[in-house]
Design a protein around this motif. Structure first.
Motif, PDB file in Angstrom:
ATOM      1  N   UNK A   1       1.013  -1.287   0.151  1.00 25.44           N
ATOM      2  CA  UNK A   1       0.053   0.075  -0.040  1.00 25.44           C
ATOM      3  C   UNK A   1       0.927   1.199  -0.038  1.00 25.44           C
ATOM      4  N   UNK A   2       1.833   1.202   0.876  1.00 22.44           N
ATOM      5  CA  UNK A   2       2.662   2.251   0.799  1.00 22.44           C
ATOM      6  C   UNK A   2       3.421   2.792  -0.390  1.00 22.44           C
ATOM      7  N   UNK A   3       3.920   1.521  -1.144  1.00 21.72           N
ATOM      8  CA  UNK A   3       4.553   1.618  -2.583  1.00 21.72           C
ATOM      9  C   UNK A   3       3.546   2.299  -3.509  1.00 21.72           C
ATOM     10  N   UNK A   4       2.280   1.716  -3.549  1.00 23.11           N
ATOM     11  CA  UNK A   4       1.440   2.243  -4.703  1.00 23.11           C
ATOM     12  C   UNK A   4       0.959   3.839  -4.275  1.00 23.11           C
ATOM     13  N   UNK A   5       0.985   4.251  -3.013  1.00 20.23           N
ATOM     14  CA  UNK A   5       0.642   5.481  -2.755  1.00 20.23           C
ATOM     15  C   UNK A   5       1.778   6.448  -3.432  1.00 20.23           C
ATOM     16  N   UNK A   6       2.884   5.970  -3.454  1.00 23.99           N
ATOM     17  CA  UNK A   6       4.005   6.752  -3.765  1.00 23.99           C
ATOM     18  C   UNK A   6       4.029   6.689  -5.450  1.00 23.99           C
TER      19      UNK A   6
END
Length: 353
Positions: free
Chosen positions: A240-245
Protein backbone atom coordinates in the motif's frame (compact mmCIF):
# COMPACT_ATOMS: atom_id res chain seq x y z
CA UNK A 1 39.66 -12.70 -37.54
CA UNK A 2 36.52 -11.69 -39.43
CA UNK A 3 33.42 -13.73 -38.67
CA UNK A 4 31.70 -14.18 -42.02
CA UNK A 5 27.99 -14.84 -42.20
CA UNK A 6 27.38 -18.08 -44.09
CA UNK A 7 24.12 -18.70 -45.97
CA UNK A 8 21.91 -21.01 -43.94
CA UNK A 9 19.54 -23.68 -45.16
CA UNK A 10 17.54 -23.40 -41.92
CA UNK A 11 14.41 -21.29 -42.30
CA UNK A 12 13.03 -21.50 -38.76
CA UNK A 13 11.21 -18.19 -38.16
CA UNK A 14 12.38 -15.90 -35.36
CA UNK A 15 9.03 -16.01 -33.55
CA UNK A 16 7.18 -19.17 -32.58
CA UNK A 17 3.49 -19.62 -33.26
CA UNK A 18 1.56 -19.81 -29.97
CA UNK A 19 -0.99 -22.15 -31.58
CA UNK A 20 1.82 -24.52 -32.61
CA UNK A 21 3.17 -24.57 -29.05
CA UNK A 22 -0.29 -25.37 -27.70
CA UNK A 23 -0.87 -28.10 -30.26
CA UNK A 24 2.59 -29.72 -29.95
CA UNK A 25 4.12 -28.90 -26.53
CA UNK A 26 6.32 -32.00 -26.76
CA UNK A 27 8.25 -30.42 -29.65
CA UNK A 28 9.49 -27.52 -27.53
CA UNK A 29 11.92 -26.95 -24.70
CA UNK A 30 11.91 -23.58 -22.94
CA UNK A 31 14.96 -21.84 -21.52
CA UNK A 32 14.40 -18.70 -19.50
CA UNK A 33 15.83 -17.20 -16.33
CA UNK A 34 16.69 -14.27 -14.09
CA UNK A 35 19.77 -12.48 -12.79
CA UNK A 36 19.70 -12.61 -8.97
CA UNK A 37 20.23 -8.88 -8.46
CA UNK A 38 17.23 -8.25 -6.21
CA UNK A 39 13.72 -9.31 -5.26
CA UNK A 40 11.27 -10.39 -7.95
CA UNK A 41 8.41 -7.94 -8.46
CA UNK A 42 5.06 -7.61 -10.21
CA UNK A 43 6.78 -6.97 -13.53
CA UNK A 44 8.47 -10.37 -13.30
CA UNK A 45 5.26 -12.04 -12.19
CA UNK A 46 3.10 -10.86 -15.08
CA UNK A 47 5.90 -10.61 -17.63
CA UNK A 48 7.65 -13.97 -17.08
CA UNK A 49 6.64 -16.05 -14.06
CA UNK A 50 3.00 -16.32 -15.01
CA UNK A 51 4.01 -17.36 -18.52
CA UNK A 52 6.44 -20.00 -17.25
CA UNK A 53 3.72 -21.58 -15.13
CA UNK A 54 1.38 -21.51 -18.14
CA UNK A 55 3.93 -23.23 -20.40
CA UNK A 56 4.66 -25.78 -17.69
CA UNK A 57 0.93 -26.56 -17.46
CA UNK A 58 0.81 -27.01 -21.24
CA UNK A 59 3.43 -29.75 -20.93
CA UNK A 60 6.42 -27.85 -22.34
CA UNK A 61 9.74 -29.02 -20.87
CA UNK A 62 10.94 -25.90 -19.05
CA UNK A 63 14.41 -24.87 -17.82
CA UNK A 64 14.89 -21.83 -15.58
CA UNK A 65 18.44 -20.60 -14.97
CA UNK A 66 19.34 -18.36 -12.07
CA UNK A 67 22.17 -16.49 -13.79
CA UNK A 68 24.41 -15.88 -10.77
CA UNK A 69 27.58 -15.51 -12.86
CA UNK A 70 25.88 -12.71 -14.76
CA UNK A 71 25.54 -10.63 -11.59
CA UNK A 72 29.22 -9.68 -11.93
CA UNK A 73 28.89 -8.48 -15.52
CA UNK A 74 28.22 -4.92 -14.35
CA UNK A 75 28.68 -4.83 -10.57
CA UNK A 76 30.69 -6.19 -7.68
CA UNK A 77 29.33 -9.41 -6.28
CA UNK A 78 26.78 -8.17 -3.75
CA UNK A 79 26.81 -9.36 -0.19
CA UNK A 80 24.04 -11.85 0.40
CA UNK A 81 23.74 -13.30 -3.12
CA UNK A 82 23.04 -16.66 -1.48
CA UNK A 83 20.06 -15.08 0.30
CA UNK A 84 18.87 -13.45 -2.94
CA UNK A 85 18.98 -16.74 -4.85
CA UNK A 86 17.18 -18.48 -1.99
CA UNK A 87 14.41 -15.87 -2.09
CA UNK A 88 14.00 -16.10 -5.86
CA UNK A 89 13.56 -19.87 -5.71
CA UNK A 90 10.88 -19.44 -3.04
CA UNK A 91 9.13 -16.94 -5.33
CA UNK A 92 9.28 -19.44 -8.21
CA UNK A 93 7.75 -22.22 -6.13
CA UNK A 94 5.09 -19.97 -4.61
CA UNK A 95 4.09 -18.76 -8.08
CA UNK A 96 3.51 -22.34 -9.21
CA UNK A 97 6.72 -23.64 -10.78
CA UNK A 98 6.91 -27.36 -10.05
CA UNK A 99 10.47 -28.76 -9.78
CA UNK A 100 9.20 -32.15 -10.95
CA UNK A 101 8.24 -30.53 -14.27
CA UNK A 102 10.54 -27.49 -14.43
CA UNK A 103 14.33 -27.68 -14.08
CA UNK A 104 15.61 -24.85 -11.85
CA UNK A 105 19.38 -24.42 -11.57
CA UNK A 106 22.18 -21.86 -11.14
CA UNK A 107 24.87 -20.95 -13.69
CA UNK A 108 27.66 -21.65 -11.24
CA UNK A 109 26.47 -25.23 -10.72
CA UNK A 110 26.81 -26.29 -14.38
CA UNK A 111 30.47 -26.01 -15.52
CA UNK A 112 29.89 -27.59 -18.95
CA UNK A 113 27.34 -24.91 -19.84
CA UNK A 114 29.88 -22.18 -19.21
CA UNK A 115 32.60 -24.08 -21.11
CA UNK A 116 30.44 -23.83 -24.24
CA UNK A 117 31.23 -20.12 -24.21
CA UNK A 118 34.69 -20.82 -25.69
CA UNK A 119 33.68 -22.32 -29.06
CA UNK A 120 30.68 -19.99 -29.26
CA UNK A 121 32.92 -16.94 -28.82
CA UNK A 122 34.96 -18.13 -31.80
CA UNK A 123 31.78 -17.79 -33.88
CA UNK A 124 30.97 -14.24 -32.79
CA UNK A 125 32.69 -10.97 -33.64
CA UNK A 126 33.46 -8.21 -31.15
CA UNK A 127 31.42 -5.80 -33.28
CA UNK A 128 28.35 -8.05 -33.02
CA UNK A 129 28.62 -8.17 -29.25
CA UNK A 130 29.15 -4.41 -29.00
CA UNK A 131 26.01 -3.76 -31.06
CA UNK A 132 23.79 -5.74 -28.69
CA UNK A 133 21.43 -3.19 -27.07
CA UNK A 134 21.35 -4.96 -23.69
CA UNK A 135 25.12 -4.63 -23.31
CA UNK A 136 24.82 -0.87 -23.81
CA UNK A 137 21.76 -0.53 -21.56
CA UNK A 138 23.24 -2.52 -18.67
CA UNK A 139 26.47 -0.54 -18.85
CA UNK A 140 24.55 2.75 -18.87
CA UNK A 141 22.25 1.69 -16.02
CA UNK A 142 25.24 0.70 -13.87
CA UNK A 143 27.08 3.94 -14.73
CA UNK A 144 30.07 2.04 -16.10
CA UNK A 145 32.84 3.96 -17.82
CA UNK A 146 34.26 0.75 -19.28
CA UNK A 147 32.69 -2.59 -20.15
CA UNK A 148 34.02 -5.80 -18.61
CA UNK A 149 34.81 -8.78 -20.79
CA UNK A 150 31.98 -10.70 -19.13
CA UNK A 151 29.44 -7.98 -19.90
CA UNK A 152 30.67 -7.74 -23.48
CA UNK A 153 30.21 -11.49 -23.91
CA UNK A 154 26.81 -11.49 -22.18
CA UNK A 155 24.91 -12.24 -25.44
CA UNK A 156 27.14 -15.26 -26.12
CA UNK A 157 26.69 -16.51 -22.55
CA UNK A 158 22.95 -16.30 -23.10
CA UNK A 159 23.37 -18.29 -26.31
CA UNK A 160 25.14 -20.97 -24.25
CA UNK A 161 22.26 -20.91 -21.74
CA UNK A 162 19.76 -21.59 -24.50
CA UNK A 163 21.73 -24.06 -26.59
CA UNK A 164 23.29 -26.22 -23.85
CA UNK A 165 19.91 -27.88 -23.26
CA UNK A 166 18.84 -27.56 -26.92
CA UNK A 167 16.26 -25.01 -25.88
CA UNK A 168 14.19 -23.99 -28.89
CA UNK A 169 11.65 -21.67 -27.29
CA UNK A 170 12.55 -18.55 -25.29
CA UNK A 171 9.78 -16.37 -23.81
CA UNK A 172 10.89 -12.74 -24.20
CA UNK A 173 9.76 -9.16 -24.51
CA UNK A 174 10.29 -7.44 -27.85
CA UNK A 175 13.36 -5.63 -26.46
CA UNK A 176 15.10 -8.98 -25.87
CA UNK A 177 14.78 -10.30 -29.42
CA UNK A 178 18.43 -9.36 -30.22
CA UNK A 179 19.50 -12.07 -27.75
CA UNK A 180 17.43 -14.66 -29.59
CA UNK A 181 18.94 -13.50 -32.87
CA UNK A 182 22.46 -13.88 -31.42
CA UNK A 183 21.73 -17.42 -30.23
CA UNK A 184 20.27 -18.29 -33.63
CA UNK A 185 23.39 -16.93 -35.31
CA UNK A 186 25.67 -19.00 -33.07
CA UNK A 187 23.60 -22.15 -33.71
CA UNK A 188 23.64 -21.70 -37.47
CA UNK A 189 27.34 -20.86 -37.64
CA UNK A 190 28.24 -23.89 -35.53
CA UNK A 191 26.14 -26.18 -37.71
CA UNK A 192 27.61 -24.74 -40.90
CA UNK A 193 31.23 -24.70 -39.78
CA UNK A 194 31.48 -27.83 -37.68
CA UNK A 195 28.32 -29.84 -38.27
CA UNK A 196 29.54 -31.83 -41.31
CA UNK A 197 26.05 -31.66 -42.76
CA UNK A 198 24.33 -32.34 -39.44
CA UNK A 199 22.23 -29.89 -37.43
CA UNK A 200 23.64 -30.15 -33.92
CA UNK A 201 21.80 -27.02 -32.75
CA UNK A 202 18.34 -25.96 -33.81
CA UNK A 203 18.00 -22.16 -34.01
CA UNK A 204 15.73 -21.15 -31.10
CA UNK A 205 12.56 -19.13 -31.47
CA UNK A 206 11.19 -16.33 -29.34
CA UNK A 207 7.73 -16.38 -27.78
CA UNK A 208 6.58 -12.82 -27.18
CA UNK A 209 4.89 -11.98 -23.90
CA UNK A 210 1.41 -10.55 -24.23
CA UNK A 211 1.94 -8.35 -21.16
CA UNK A 212 3.66 -5.00 -21.77
CA UNK A 213 6.46 -3.88 -19.46
CA UNK A 214 5.15 -2.39 -16.21
CA UNK A 215 6.38 0.92 -14.81
CA UNK A 216 7.72 1.21 -11.29
CA UNK A 217 6.67 3.63 -8.57
CA UNK A 218 8.95 6.30 -10.06
CA UNK A 219 7.44 6.16 -13.54
CA UNK A 220 10.40 4.29 -15.07
CA UNK A 221 10.40 0.64 -16.17
CA UNK A 222 9.99 -1.64 -13.15
CA UNK A 223 13.42 -3.10 -12.42
CA UNK A 224 15.28 -4.98 -9.68
CA UNK A 225 18.29 -2.77 -10.28
CA UNK A 226 16.33 0.46 -9.79
CA UNK A 227 14.53 -0.79 -6.69
CA UNK A 228 11.27 0.71 -7.95
CA UNK A 229 9.17 -2.44 -8.10
CA UNK A 230 6.36 -3.86 -6.02
CA UNK A 231 8.00 -6.97 -4.59
CA UNK A 232 6.08 -10.24 -4.63
CA UNK A 233 7.13 -10.87 -1.05
CA UNK A 234 6.23 -7.40 0.28
CA UNK A 235 3.71 -7.17 3.11
CA UNK A 236 0.26 -5.80 2.35
CA UNK A 237 1.03 -2.61 4.27
CA UNK A 238 4.29 -2.08 2.40
CA UNK A 239 2.51 -2.73 -0.90
CA UNK A 240 0.00 0.00 0.00
CA UNK A 241 2.84 2.41 0.83
CA UNK A 242 4.55 1.73 -2.51
CA UNK A 243 1.39 2.24 -4.54
CA UNK A 244 0.59 5.50 -2.70
CA UNK A 245 4.03 6.76 -3.84
CA UNK A 246 3.37 5.89 -7.49
CA UNK A 247 3.63 8.78 -9.94
CA UNK A 248 0.34 9.87 -11.58
CA UNK A 249 -0.76 13.20 -13.08
CA UNK A 250 -2.92 16.24 -12.22
CA UNK A 251 -6.12 15.21 -14.07
CA UNK A 252 -8.86 14.04 -11.72
CA UNK A 253 -10.96 12.01 -14.16
CA UNK A 254 -9.34 8.60 -14.64
CA UNK A 255 -9.02 7.38 -18.23
CA UNK A 256 -7.00 4.62 -19.85
CA UNK A 257 -4.76 6.41 -22.35
CA UNK A 258 -1.34 4.70 -22.40
CA UNK A 259 0.26 7.22 -24.78
CA UNK A 260 -1.05 10.43 -23.20
CA UNK A 261 -1.22 9.31 -19.54
CA UNK A 262 1.38 6.52 -19.17
CA UNK A 263 1.61 6.59 -15.35
CA UNK A 264 -2.16 6.43 -14.82
CA UNK A 265 -2.47 3.78 -17.54
CA UNK A 266 0.23 1.74 -15.82
CA UNK A 267 -1.67 1.71 -12.52
CA UNK A 268 -4.83 0.74 -14.36
CA UNK A 269 -2.98 -2.06 -16.12
CA UNK A 270 -1.59 -3.41 -12.83
CA UNK A 271 -5.02 -3.32 -11.21
CA UNK A 272 -6.66 -4.89 -14.26
CA UNK A 273 -4.14 -7.72 -14.46
CA UNK A 274 -4.68 -8.52 -10.80
CA UNK A 275 -8.49 -8.25 -10.97
CA UNK A 276 -8.75 -9.99 -14.38
CA UNK A 277 -10.63 -7.13 -16.07
CA UNK A 278 -9.80 -4.75 -18.90
CA UNK A 279 -7.92 -1.55 -17.96
CA UNK A 280 -10.52 0.65 -19.69
CA UNK A 281 -13.27 -1.06 -17.70
CA UNK A 282 -11.43 -0.36 -14.47
CA UNK A 283 -10.97 3.28 -15.51
CA UNK A 284 -14.72 3.62 -16.12
CA UNK A 285 -15.44 2.23 -12.65
CA UNK A 286 -13.23 4.88 -11.03
CA UNK A 287 -14.21 7.79 -13.25
CA UNK A 288 -14.00 11.18 -11.54
CA UNK A 289 -13.00 9.85 -8.11
CA UNK A 290 -9.35 10.64 -8.82
CA UNK A 291 -5.89 9.22 -8.34
CA UNK A 292 -6.26 8.51 -4.61
CA UNK A 293 -9.22 6.23 -5.26
CA UNK A 294 -7.38 4.62 -8.19
CA UNK A 295 -4.44 3.81 -5.93
CA UNK A 296 -6.74 2.36 -3.27
CA UNK A 297 -8.46 0.12 -5.84
CA UNK A 298 -5.12 -1.03 -7.26
CA UNK A 299 -3.76 -1.72 -3.78
CA UNK A 300 -6.71 -3.96 -2.95
CA UNK A 301 -6.43 -5.76 -6.31
CA UNK A 302 -2.69 -6.40 -5.91
CA UNK A 303 -2.97 -7.60 -2.31
CA UNK A 304 -5.97 -9.82 -3.09
CA UNK A 305 -4.18 -11.37 -6.06
CA UNK A 306 -0.86 -11.96 -4.28
CA UNK A 307 -2.32 -13.13 -0.95
CA UNK A 308 -2.33 -16.88 -1.87
CA UNK A 309 1.18 -16.62 -3.34
CA UNK A 310 2.50 -14.87 -0.25
CA UNK A 311 0.86 -17.42 2.05
CA UNK A 312 2.35 -20.28 0.04
CA UNK A 313 5.76 -18.61 0.13
CA UNK A 314 5.62 -18.21 3.91
CA UNK A 315 4.73 -21.89 4.24
CA UNK A 316 7.60 -22.98 1.97
CA UNK A 317 10.07 -20.80 3.88
CA UNK A 318 9.53 -22.91 7.01
CA UNK A 319 11.28 -25.85 5.28
CA UNK A 320 14.96 -24.92 5.38
CA UNK A 321 15.91 -27.64 2.90
CA UNK A 322 13.37 -27.04 0.13
CA UNK A 323 15.45 -24.55 -1.86
CA UNK A 324 18.62 -26.61 -1.50
CA UNK A 325 16.81 -29.70 -2.79
CA UNK A 326 15.29 -27.85 -5.76
CA UNK A 327 18.64 -26.39 -6.84
CA UNK A 328 20.46 -29.66 -6.30
CA UNK A 329 18.04 -31.74 -8.37
CA UNK A 330 17.91 -29.07 -11.06
CA UNK A 331 21.70 -28.93 -11.25
CA UNK A 332 21.92 -32.71 -11.58
CA UNK A 333 19.65 -32.73 -14.64
CA UNK A 334 21.24 -29.62 -16.15
CA UNK A 335 24.74 -31.08 -15.67
CA UNK A 336 23.80 -34.36 -17.36
CA UNK A 337 22.44 -32.51 -20.40
CA UNK A 338 25.26 -29.94 -20.53
CA UNK A 339 27.93 -32.66 -20.32
CA UNK A 340 26.34 -34.54 -23.23
CA UNK A 341 26.06 -31.35 -25.28
CA UNK A 342 29.69 -30.42 -24.61
CA UNK A 343 30.74 -33.93 -25.57
CA UNK A 344 28.90 -33.57 -28.90
CA UNK A 345 30.50 -30.17 -29.46
CA UNK A 346 34.00 -31.47 -28.74
CA UNK A 347 33.45 -34.40 -31.11
CA UNK A 348 32.33 -31.97 -33.82
CA UNK A 349 35.49 -29.92 -33.19
CA UNK A 350 37.69 -32.99 -33.36
CA UNK A 351 38.70 -32.46 -29.73
CA UNK A 352 37.42 -35.71 -28.28
CA UNK A 353 40.56 -37.56 -27.16
Amino acid sequence: MTIAATPSLDHTPLLADEADVRAHPDRFRVLTGDRPTGELHLGHYFGTLHNRVRLQAMGVDTFVVIADYQVITDRDLPAGINRTVHGIVLDYLAAGLDPSRTTIFAHSSVPALNQLMLPFLALTSVAEMQRNPTVKEEAAAAGLTSISGLLLTYPVHQAADILFCHGNLVPVGADQLPHIEQARLVARRFNERFGDGQQLFRPPQGLLSATPALLGVDGRKMSKSRGNGISLRASEDHTAQLIRRTVTDSERHITYEPQRRPEVANLLLIGALCADVEPAELADQIGARGAAHLKAVVTDAVNDHLRPLRARRAELATDRGVVRDVLRSGAERANDIATNTLDDVQRALGMHY
